[in-house]
Scaffold this active site. Structure first.
Site, mmCIF file in Angstrom:
data_model
loop_
_atom_site.group_PDB
_atom_site.id
_atom_site.type_symbol
_atom_site.label_atom_id
_atom_site.label_comp_id
_atom_site.label_asym_id
_atom_site.label_seq_id
_atom_site.Cartn_x
_atom_site.Cartn_y
_atom_site.Cartn_z
ATOM 1 N N VAL A 14 0.939 -1.109 -0.307
ATOM 2 C CA VAL A 14 0.168 0.189 0.243
ATOM 3 C C VAL A 14 0.892 1.444 0.050
ATOM 4 C CG1 VAL A 14 -1.760 1.410 1.235
ATOM 5 C CG2 VAL A 14 -2.077 -1.084 1.175
ATOM 6 N N THR A 124 -5.971 0.335 7.410
ATOM 7 C CA THR A 124 -7.319 0.045 7.476
ATOM 8 C C THR A 124 -7.485 0.236 9.304
ATOM 9 O OG1 THR A 124 -7.436 -1.265 5.805
ATOM 10 C CG2 THR A 124 -9.281 -1.779 7.363
ATOM 11 N N ARG A 152 -6.291 -3.820 -4.719
ATOM 12 C CA ARG A 152 -6.165 -5.267 -4.495
ATOM 13 C C ARG A 152 -4.746 -5.557 -4.757
ATOM 14 N NH1 ARG A 152 -9.612 -6.419 -9.470
ATOM 15 N NH2 ARG A 152 -8.577 -4.310 -10.083
ATOM 16 N N GLU A 153 -4.172 -6.653 -4.081
ATOM 17 C CA GLU A 153 -2.917 -6.918 -4.381
ATOM 18 C C GLU A 153 -2.842 -7.906 -5.721
ATOM 19 O OE1 GLU A 153 -2.221 -9.147 -0.021
ATOM 20 O OE2 GLU A 153 -0.680 -9.603 -1.429
ATOM 21 N N LYS A 202 -14.321 1.657 4.304
ATOM 22 C CA LYS A 202 -13.537 0.439 3.996
ATOM 23 C C LYS A 202 -13.993 -0.814 4.573
ATOM 24 C CE LYS A 202 -9.664 -1.530 2.938
ATOM 25 N NZ LYS A 202 -8.420 -1.722 2.289
ATOM 26 N N GLY A 251 -15.262 -20.608 -4.933
ATOM 27 C CA GLY A 251 -13.984 -21.146 -4.845
ATOM 28 C C GLY A 251 -13.636 -21.720 -3.529
ATOM 29 N N CYS A 258 -6.483 -9.218 3.895
ATOM 30 C CA CYS A 258 -7.497 -8.252 4.335
ATOM 31 C C CYS A 258 -8.946 -8.644 4.536
ATOM 32 C CB CYS A 258 -7.554 -7.095 2.907
ATOM 33 S SG CYS A 258 -6.044 -6.411 2.586
ATOM 34 N N ARG A 326 -0.733 -15.149 3.222
ATOM 35 C CA ARG A 326 -1.411 -14.862 4.362
ATOM 36 C C ARG A 326 -2.890 -15.395 4.253
ATOM 37 N NH1 ARG A 326 -0.014 -8.737 5.253
ATOM 38 N NH2 ARG A 326 0.089 -8.965 2.778
HETATM 39 C C1 UGA Z 1 -9.214 -6.760 -1.201
HETATM 40 C C2 UGA Z 1 -10.220 -6.018 -1.753
HETATM 41 O O1 UGA Z 1 -10.813 -6.394 -3.057
HETATM 42 C C3 UGA Z 1 -9.597 -4.393 -1.965
HETATM 43 O O2 UGA Z 1 -10.534 -3.740 -2.606
HETATM 44 C C4 UGA Z 1 -9.225 -3.940 -0.687
HETATM 45 O O3 UGA Z 1 -8.237 -2.822 -0.811
HETATM 46 C C5 UGA Z 1 -8.058 -5.172 -0.143
HETATM 47 O O4 UGA Z 1 -8.682 -6.258 0.184
HETATM 48 C C6 UGA Z 1 -7.608 -4.438 0.978
HETATM 49 O O5 UGA Z 1 -8.280 -4.210 2.051
HETATM 50 O O6 UGA Z 1 -6.348 -3.796 1.034
HETATM 51 P P1 UGA Z 1 -7.194 -8.465 -1.868
HETATM 52 O O7 UGA Z 1 -7.152 -8.739 -0.607
HETATM 53 O O8 UGA Z 1 -6.088 -8.253 -2.747
HETATM 54 O O9 UGA Z 1 -8.224 -7.089 -2.135
HETATM 55 O O10 UGA Z 1 -7.950 -9.540 -2.671
HETATM 56 P P2 UGA Z 1 -9.251 -9.901 -3.426
HETATM 57 O O11 UGA Z 1 -8.992 -9.811 -5.180
HETATM 58 O O12 UGA Z 1 -10.358 -9.151 -3.201
HETATM 59 O O13 UGA Z 1 -9.507 -11.264 -3.216
HETATM 60 C C7 UGA Z 1 -9.898 -11.852 -1.954
HETATM 61 C C8 UGA Z 1 -9.985 -13.261 -1.848
HETATM 62 O O14 UGA Z 1 -11.423 -13.582 -2.498
HETATM 63 C C9 UGA Z 1 -9.187 -14.046 -2.566
HETATM 64 O O15 UGA Z 1 -9.100 -15.418 -1.585
HETATM 65 C C10 UGA Z 1 -9.782 -14.463 -3.716
HETATM 66 O O16 UGA Z 1 -9.198 -15.613 -4.338
HETATM 67 C C11 UGA Z 1 -11.364 -14.642 -3.329
HETATM 68 N N1 UGA Z 1 -12.252 -14.437 -4.595
HETATM 69 C C12 UGA Z 1 -12.223 -13.253 -5.177
HETATM 70 C C13 UGA Z 1 -13.053 -15.421 -4.988
HETATM 71 O O17 UGA Z 1 -12.907 -16.537 -4.257
HETATM 72 N N2 UGA Z 1 -13.936 -15.240 -6.005
HETATM 73 C C14 UGA Z 1 -13.980 -14.135 -6.705
HETATM 74 O O18 UGA Z 1 -14.812 -13.883 -7.518
HETATM 75 C C15 UGA Z 1 -13.184 -13.192 -6.216
#
Ligand code: UGA
Length: 423
Positions: A14, A124, A152-153, A202, A251, A258, A326
């Site tokens: 971030v 956060t 998002r990461e 958030k 999934g 996060c 993580r």
């Molecule tokens: C998440 C949020 O999407 C961001 O907007 C936020 O800024 C970030 O947390 C944060 O708080 O810093 P991130 O943790 O990078 O981002 O991951 P995501 O892309 O949101 O995925 C989260 C989980 O959901 C993963 O395990 C992913 O595989 C899963 N996922 C996501 C699904 O199982 N199905 C989907 O359709 C989408």
């Protein structure tokens, strides 16, 4: 737009993304970290966080003299008009956010902040933290502003430079407006509000996303019972613009640094506030249950018992495009498998080091060789391009595809059974 002198404290994904992107918008940015080796690497333009576009932005910022890296927050803030706090807020006791990193930065630099400077919190943090920071600071001449990030990461740079919205909250309105102005060039809608609302946005957003996923995962189980196909059900739902197509993929459960942390933290916040929020508890419970359901599928594919069976895992990271383990659902499933006596081997294109309890390899074919069951846990694109014919020769094993990521026909053509989620 005025170029501002900005300090960013913390160079995780971030902080570094924030610093490099703000520099690319024309601001002069000094990023600070307490890890000397990391600072030295960044000064040399070496970025070890796997964010597409980030190394290029860091190099360009350094070359233009708009981006600088220094050791320790004290070095960074002396001349700053705006100071961003981007330090970790991991899960602490009882699920609440652990604010020690935020507090220690305030203790370190609070007295050194220039008069009239704005302290912006991007970490956060629970509602009320901006107020608490202001109290700890105890300075009338420094405004505290909340400006949560939605990165998002794996696509942090893209999310920063092409955001859906900018959210800024403060009880000092002019300071909030000055923070919004930093982002003017991005042309995104902005929500200007009070600090508490901004801090809550958030959590509200992340928990809603988690809820959406738990809903889809529960719906996937129902699809299996009713002979329906979750892919078609979510597509049909998603065309409704009020729902949208994104974040509807079932999934092995949601993970990462996060969503799990923020759902627990908001549940805790609600408890402390005396508000019943069963929806949130159910979101979390459904996620725990999802891992058990995946375990059950793998156990059934192994013939009813996992004892002494080799499970070949494809993917360990919590999602594709990152090396982050993580709160990875893959590791949670691995733990459940190991507890039932399975032997685990795994390949993940982003993970090369050792992972406790799992035999990792840098060769996907080696990971699945001789497996009783092959389990896909992370949706890396390269898994689709594997030579499934070759895999079929190396392991006569059913494939549990927890992301519905593979082409079932390709897997079946290799002589292997394909078991997905919700279809
Ligand atoms: C998440 C949020 O999407 C961001 O907007 C936020 O800024 C970030 O947390 C944060 O708080 O810093 P991130 O943790 O990078 O981002 O991951 P995501 O892309 O949101 O995925 C989260 C989980 O959901 C993963 O395990 C992913 O595989 C899963 N996922 C996501 C699904 O199982 N199905 C989907 O359709 C989408």
């Amino acid at each position: 737009m005025f170029a501002r002198r900005i300090a960013v404290v913390g160079t995780g994904y971030v902080g570094l993304t924030t610093g490099a992107c703000l520099a690319s918008l024309g601001h002069r940015v000094v990023c600070a970290d307490s890890d000397a080796a990391k600072v030295a690497r960044l000064q040399a333009g070496r970025v070890t966080i796997p964010e597409p576009g980030l190394p290029e932005l860091v190099t360009a910022g350094l070359a233009a003299g708009r981006l600088e890296f220094v050791l320790g927050a004290t070095q960074a803030v002396g001349n700053a008009e705006v100071v961003f706090l981007c330090v970790p807020t991991p899960m602490g006791e009882g699920g609440a956010a652990d604010l020690r990193a935020v507090e220690s930065v305030i203790a370190e630099v609070g007295a050194r902040l220039p008069r009239g400077c704005i302290l912006v919190n991007k970490s956060t943090v629970p509602v009320g933290t901006a107020a608490k920071i202001a109290e700890l600071l105890d300075r009338d001449d420094v405004a505290v502003v909340s400006n949560p990030e939605f990165l998002r990461e794996g696509s942090a740079v893209e999310d920063f430079l092409d955001p859906d919205r900018i959210v800024v909250g403060s009880d000092a309105e002019d300071a909030a407006e000055r923070v919004v102005a930093l982002y003017t060039r991005l042309g995104a809608p902005s929500v200007l509000t009070d600090a508490a609302s901004s801090e809550l946005v958030k959590y509200a957003a992340n928990c809603f996303l988690a809820m959406k996923l738990s809903y889809v995962n529960a719906m996937a189980e129902l699809c299996e019972r009713l002979g329906a196909d979750i892919a078609d059900v979510t597509e049909g739902m998603g065309y409704d613009r009020r729902i949208g197509q994104s974040f509807l993929r079932p999934g092995p459960g949601w993970g990462g640094s996060c969503l799990p942390k923020d759902t627990y933290a908001l549940a805790q916040v609600a408890r402390v506030a005396g508000v019943e929020f069963p929806l949130l508890e159910a979101t979390i419970d459904t996620n725990t249950r999802q891992r058990q359901l995946v375990l059950g599928k793998i156990r059934a594919a192994a013939g009813g018992s996992l004892r002494g069976k080799r499970i070949g895992m494809l993917g360990l990271a919590f999602k594709a495009g990152t090396d982050d383990l993580r709160d990875s659902p893959a590791l949670a499933v691995a733990e459940l498998l190991a507890a039932e006596g399975a032997e685990l081997s795994a390949y993940d294109p982003a993970i090369s080091g050792e992972v406790p309890g799992i035999l990792t390899t840098d060769d996907p074919y080696q990971a699945v060789k001789g497996a009783a069951v092959i389990v896909l846990l992370t949706e890396w694109p390269e898994f689709r391009g594997l030579d499934w014919g070759r895999i079929g020769e190396m392991a006569q094993a059913p494939v549990v595809d927890t992301r519905n990521h593979l082409d079932p026909d390709v897997v079946r053509l290799a002589g292997l059974a394909w078991i997905g989620i919700g279809r």
